[in-house]
Design an enzyme around this catalytic site. Structure first.
Site, PDB file in Angstrom:
ATOM      1  N   HIS A  22      24.038  74.231  26.400  1.00  0.00           N
ATOM      2  CA  HIS A  22      25.113  75.066  26.498  1.00  0.00           C
ATOM      3  C   HIS A  22      25.249  75.954  27.540  1.00  0.00           C
ATOM      4  CE1 HIS A  22      26.311  73.810  22.193  1.00  0.00           C
ATOM      5  NE2 HIS A  22      25.097  73.818  22.124  1.00  0.00           N
ATOM      6  N   ASP A 121      32.250  81.033  24.588  1.00  0.00           N
ATOM      7  CA  ASP A 121      32.380  80.004  23.743  1.00  0.00           C
ATOM      8  C   ASP A 121      33.236  80.002  22.582  1.00  0.00           C
ATOM      9  OD1 ASP A 121      30.479  77.298  23.437  1.00  0.00           O
ATOM     10  OD2 ASP A 121      31.037  78.154  21.454  1.00  0.00           O
TER      11      ASP A 121
HETATM   12  C1  UDX Z   1      23.436  70.315  22.532  1.00  0.00           C
HETATM   13  C2  UDX Z   1      23.985  69.521  21.459  1.00  0.00           C
HETATM   14  O1  UDX Z   1      22.782  68.886  20.859  1.00  0.00           O
HETATM   15  C3  UDX Z   1      24.952  68.442  21.705  1.00  0.00           C
HETATM   16  O2  UDX Z   1      25.366  67.485  20.585  1.00  0.00           O
HETATM   17  C4  UDX Z   1      26.061  69.043  22.384  1.00  0.00           C
HETATM   18  O3  UDX Z   1      26.825  67.913  22.953  1.00  0.00           O
HETATM   19  C5  UDX Z   1      25.747  69.823  23.499  1.00  0.00           C
HETATM   20  O4  UDX Z   1      24.592  70.704  23.046  1.00  0.00           O
HETATM   21  P1  UDX Z   1      21.316  68.778  23.885  1.00  0.00           P
HETATM   22  O5  UDX Z   1      20.942  68.161  22.632  1.00  0.00           O
HETATM   23  O6  UDX Z   1      20.567  69.508  24.526  1.00  0.00           O
HETATM   24  O7  UDX Z   1      23.150  69.635  23.899  1.00  0.00           O
HETATM   25  O8  UDX Z   1      21.935  67.502  24.618  1.00  0.00           O
HETATM   26  P2  UDX Z   1      22.544  67.298  26.050  1.00  0.00           P
HETATM   27  O9  UDX Z   1      24.304  67.784  25.791  1.00  0.00           O
HETATM   28  O10 UDX Z   1      22.661  65.946  26.367  1.00  0.00           O
HETATM   29  O11 UDX Z   1      21.982  68.194  26.911  1.00  0.00           O
HETATM   30  C6  UDX Z   1      20.665  67.969  27.348  1.00  0.00           C
HETATM   31  C7  UDX Z   1      20.570  68.628  28.917  1.00  0.00           C
HETATM   32  O12 UDX Z   1      19.068  68.718  28.920  1.00  0.00           O
HETATM   33  C8  UDX Z   1      20.859  67.369  29.809  1.00  0.00           C
HETATM   34  O13 UDX Z   1      21.693  68.307  30.807  1.00  0.00           O
HETATM   35  C9  UDX Z   1      19.730  66.926  30.183  1.00  0.00           C
HETATM   36  O14 UDX Z   1      19.836  66.521  31.694  1.00  0.00           O
HETATM   37  C10 UDX Z   1      18.601  68.043  30.371  1.00  0.00           C
HETATM   38  N1  UDX Z   1      17.343  67.425  29.805  1.00  0.00           N
HETATM   39  C11 UDX Z   1      16.954  66.982  28.643  1.00  0.00           C
HETATM   40  C12 UDX Z   1      16.322  67.300  30.749  1.00  0.00           C
HETATM   41  O15 UDX Z   1      16.505  67.582  31.914  1.00  0.00           O
HETATM   42  N2  UDX Z   1      15.103  66.801  30.607  1.00  0.00           N
HETATM   43  C13 UDX Z   1      14.772  66.534  29.146  1.00  0.00           C
HETATM   44  O16 UDX Z   1      13.583  66.250  29.039  1.00  0.00           O
HETATM   45  C14 UDX Z   1      15.929  66.743  28.465  1.00  0.00           C
END
Ligand code: UDX
Length: 447
Positions: A22, A121
């Site tokens: 977020h 938000d």
């Molecule tokens: C959360 C919610 O789970 C998701 O449903 C919503 O859409 C956004 O907020 P998250 O689960 O963290 O997000 O997933 P995502 O939105 O894909 O964000 C992950 C971020 O972390 C991406 O920017 C990704 O590049 C980064 N990341 C993740 C890394 O850089 N390395 C990793 O190993 C894992």
């Protein structure tokens, strides 16, 4: 406070929802807005802030300042809020309760920093009344997709009617999660009144995404709410050198593979895979014909990897795969020419990163907005979803079959390249529009 901040014209206090997924879109928005002359305060827990501080470029350190939550707020938050290892979605209700009860503390931050504008938000309905009391305008920035947001508003406004876009539906085994999400997203006061609920007291709503991808959903959300939804663009973090250097061995391994031969497997920053899903993914990867990099994360800090994976898995992987425990430089991996696909939970940041860098998606959504995002990926044609069985179980054969179609046979390449090209053509159009909107909101209130 740094004195150089005073020279900037408009100061924005940003209050994202907690967690890495977020705050990163807020940080990317902050970076873009500094190029238009804004100064930004970014407020969150120390844990969330510590996950992004190194991503503030040194040349912007005078234009973006991090602000920790007051002690009295942070001490009421659940323990997970104070680590960088995920913030499970079931904590949403508890977090919201703490924020809703912290109006006084937030008011004192506003009084102290005196920003010209508050960006927050939509899960923080306490924000607009506080800002209003101090004569500060406020704007919502939604970091979810427009398809999910319009789906949600549709549900609030027309609970009995199906969403008009037929392919955008939750499946049977996902509906429990939808109820949870929709219930949590509503403003409690509005919920009591039974009316359409997320706090939307402002005319303009910023949303992470692009008209190029979600034009019709942006229009639909605007029509339903009577607000103007303004997309801020994909807001994707650029591949970053610091992260790269800490993973040089992994990237050297990837360098040795053939072009587009490797699939990147990662499920975001918040969620941990169930044992059943771990098994489905592990066997699916072995049965597929692709190489892979798989990032695995666990709630526990001390983990013996072998014990979490199917027996003998690591022996079978050999040179075909790399396991990464914890965190990998996702954007650096996605842009690598030897990566041909991304097995993703379809968190909105991951989807946008795939679209922007032209990486086909093998969608394995888990919860919250992810199923709806996965349906959009299919609608756009930039990937294919792995269908679970009727009980929601992930089947290894299905995982392998989709990886083979999408990655090994490069089955969605033409569409993926088209999406990437369309996004590249947009340039700074959307952020310019956002900057104009924000300046106009501030000047209206001043005049
Ligand atoms: C959360 C919610 O789970 C998701 O449903 C919503 O859409 C956004 O907020 P998250 O689960 O963290 O997000 O997933 P995502 O939105 O894909 O964000 C992950 C971020 O972390 C991406 O920017 C990704 O590049 C980064 N990341 C993740 C890394 O850089 N390395 C990793 O190993 C894992």
């Amino acid at each position: 406070m740094n004195s150089s901040t005073k020279t900037q014209s408009l100061r924005i206090l940003m209050f994202p929802w907690l967690g890495y997924g977020h705050i990163t879109p807020y940080l990317e928005l902050a970076k873009k807005l500094t190029t238009k002359g804004f100064f930004i305060y970014l407020c969150s827990t120390e844990a969330t802030l510590s996950s992004i501080r190194t991503k503030i470029p040194p040349n912007l350190s005078n234009s973006i300042q991090t602000v920790s939550l007051p002690l009295e707020v942070s001490q009421d938050l659940p323990a997970e809020s104070h680590t960088t290892n995920g913030l499970p979605p079931h904590l949403m209700v508890k977090l919201k309760e703490v924020f809703d009860n912290s109006a006084q503390s937030f008011s004192s931050i506003l009084k102290q920093l005196k920003p010209d504008l508050l960006i927050f938000d939509f899960l923080q309905p306490w924000a607009p009344p506080l800002a209003e009391a101090l004569n500060i305008p406020s704007v919502i920035f939604i970091t979810s997709s427009s398809v999910m947001t319009s789906f949600m508003f549709h549900h609030f406004n027309h609970p009995e009617a199906d969403f008009p876009y037929e392919n955008i539906r939750f499946r049977e085994y996902e509906s429990r999660l939808m109820d949870e999400l929709l219930a949590n997203a509503r403003d409690p006061k509005e919920r009591e009144k039974g009316s359409a609920g997320v706090n939307m007291s402002r005319e303009v709503v910023l949303i992470k995404g692009s008209r190029e991808i979600e034009g019709r959903y942006i229009k639909y959300a605007s029509g339903l709410t009577g607000k103007r939804f303004v997309p801020v663009g994909p807001l994707v973090q650029e591949p970053d050198d610091d992260q790269k250097s800490s993973s040089s061995e992994l990237l050297s391994w990837l360098d040795q593979k053939e072009a587009k031969s490797t699939v990147f497997v990662s499920f975001g920053s918040e969620y941990f895979l169930s044992k059943e899903d771990m098994d489905g993914i592990a066997h699916g990867l072995l049965q597929s014909k692709a190489n892979f990099i798989w990032v695995v994360r666990f709630p526990e800090t001390e983990v013996v990897l072998e014990e979490k994976l199917p027996e003998g898995f690591l022996d079978k992987v050999g040179e075909r795969g790399k396991m990464v425990q914890g965190w990998a430089p996702q954007t650096s991996i996605l842009v690598h020419p030897n990566v041909g696909g991304f097995v993703s939970h379809c968190g909105w940041n991951s989807v946008m990163e795939s679209f922007k860098f032209g990486v086909p998606i093998v969608a394995v959504p888990m919860h919250l907005d992810q199923p709806i995002n996965a349906r959009l990926v299919e609608e756009v044609g930039a990937g294919e979803e792995v269908l679970r069985d009727g009980d929601g179980r992930l089947n290894a054969e299905a995982v392998a079959a989709v990886i083979n179609r999408v990655v090994v046979e490069d089955g969605v390449r033409a569409k993926v390249d088209e999406v990437k090209a369309r996004l590249a053509l947009m340039g700074d159009e959307e952020i310019d529009e956002v900057a104009r909107e924000l300046m106009s909101i501030c000047s209206k209130l001043r005049s």
